[in-house]
Design an enzyme around this catalytic site. Structure first.
Site, PDB file in Angstrom:
ATOM      1  N   ASP A  19      28.066  91.809  25.662  1.00 31.68           N
ATOM      2  CA  ASP A  19      29.346  92.212  25.078  1.00 31.68           C
ATOM      3  C   ASP A  19      29.704  93.570  25.684  1.00 31.68           C
ATOM      4  OD1 ASP A  19      31.349  93.289  23.512  1.00 31.68           O
ATOM      5  OD2 ASP A  19      30.419  92.746  21.613  1.00 31.68           O
ATOM      6  N   ASN A  33      46.821  93.679  29.449  1.00 24.66           N
ATOM      7  CA  ASN A  33      48.071  93.035  29.904  1.00 24.66           C
ATOM      8  C   ASN A  33      49.057  94.135  30.276  1.00 24.66           C
ATOM      9  OD1 ASN A  33      49.841  93.714  27.585  1.00 24.66           O
ATOM     10  ND2 ASN A  33      48.405  92.421  26.454  1.00 24.66           N
ATOM     11  N   GLY A  41      41.262  88.449  23.051  1.00 26.88           N
ATOM     12  CA  GLY A  41      40.100  88.461  23.949  1.00 26.88           C
ATOM     13  C   GLY A  41      39.401  89.808  23.976  1.00 26.88           C
ATOM     14  N   ASP A  43      40.380  92.594  25.321  1.00 26.48           N
ATOM     15  CA  ASP A  43      41.325  93.687  25.058  1.00 26.48           C
ATOM     16  C   ASP A  43      41.330  94.022  23.561  1.00 26.48           C
ATOM     17  OD1 ASP A  43      43.280  95.525  25.645  1.00 26.48           O
ATOM     18  OD2 ASP A  43      44.889  94.049  25.957  1.00 26.48           O
ATOM     19  N   SER A 126      40.724  88.244  34.123  1.00 27.53           N
ATOM     20  CA  SER A 126      41.662  87.104  34.228  1.00 27.53           C
ATOM     21  C   SER A 126      41.066  85.734  33.925  1.00 27.53           C
ATOM     22  CB  SER A 126      42.326  87.032  35.620  1.00 27.53           C
ATOM     23  OG  SER A 126      43.377  87.952  35.722  1.00 27.53           O
ATOM     24  N   THR A 127      39.752  85.639  33.710  1.00 31.72           N
ATOM     25  CA  THR A 127      39.164  84.287  33.596  1.00 31.72           C
ATOM     26  C   THR A 127      39.049  83.801  32.145  1.00 31.72           C
ATOM     27  OG1 THR A 127      36.863  85.081  33.554  1.00 31.72           O
ATOM     28  CG2 THR A 127      37.825  84.632  35.713  1.00 31.72           C
ATOM     29  N   GLY A 128      39.653  84.548  31.202  1.00 26.54           N
ATOM     30  CA  GLY A 128      39.661  84.103  29.812  1.00 26.54           C
ATOM     31  C   GLY A 128      41.039  83.551  29.473  1.00 26.54           C
TER      32      GLY A 128
END
Ligand code: AR6
Length: 182
Positions: A19, A33, A41, A43, A126-128
């Site tokens: 984590d 973003n 997520g 963020d 970007s992969t979530g």
């Protein structure tokens, strides 16, 4: 007896599952973003863990274009700074997503260098929620990390923090492929 090998890029690149909000490093990279106003997520988790000071600093920034990054304090996170990197949303792969993702990592490393930070931990940007396939994102991320380590001798450690065993396995496999292609 030979001397211990000097630190290569490979020694200074670490892949772990974990984590990110609990990882201690000079800088933690957030998957933000373009509004920099927080979100879901990672963020959301970073903002919850950091507390209101970091949010206030983010709000003053007036956003950040996709493919770039901004730096703030880290509030209660175990870091000196947070680098908010805005990765691209996946739109099928024909809309510049690969270049934008690479640019994101490059911008983050420019901030690391400019602020004299020696250790930095990244998520898989970007992969979530943004849907970038991790098999395509991993080589972009790992190449950027190795390039930065090669260019920045003062950089002591770059850690890629993967949230799941499956994601960690993709990164490990990709790194092994990059190494064997050297
Ligand atoms: N530690 C490490 N990795 C994590 C953690 C964590 N605590 N939580 C999630 N991940 P995402 P994106 C992984 O969705 O795809 C937000 O709403 C996750 O499994 O956080 O860049 C922003 O505001 C995935 O592998 O970021 C944006 O709107 C990776 O972190 C949007 O989501 C990134 O997943 C950004 O989407």
């Amino acid at each position: 007896m030979t001397d211990a090998p000097c630190s290569t890029e490979t020694d200074r690149l670490v892949l772990i599952r974990g984590d990110l909000t609990t990882v201690a490093a000079d800088a933690l990279v957030n998957a933000a973003n373009a509004s920099l106003r927080g979100g879901g997520g990672l963020d959301g988790a970073m903002h919850r863990a950091a507390g209101p000071e970091m949010r206030a600093e983010c709000l003053k920034m007036r956003g950040c274009p996709t493919g770039e990054a901004r730096i703030t304090g880290a509030g209660r996170l175990p870091a000196r700074q947070v680098i908010h990197a805005v990765g691209p949303m996946w739109r099928g792969g024909q809309h510049g997503e690969h270049a934008l993702l690479a640019s994101c990592y490059r911008h983050a490393f420019l901030l690391v260098q400019a602020h004299g930070l020696r250790t930095v931990a990244f998520p898989s940007l970007s992969t979530g929620l943004y849907g970038f396939p991790i098999e395509e994102a991993a080589p972009i991320a790992l190449r950027a990390m190795r390039e930065a380590l090669a260019r920045q001798p003062a950089l002591e450690r770059v850690t890629a923090v993967l949230f799941t065993d499956a994601d960690l396995a993709v990164y490990q496999r990709t790194l092994a492929q990059l190494d064997s292609a050297r």
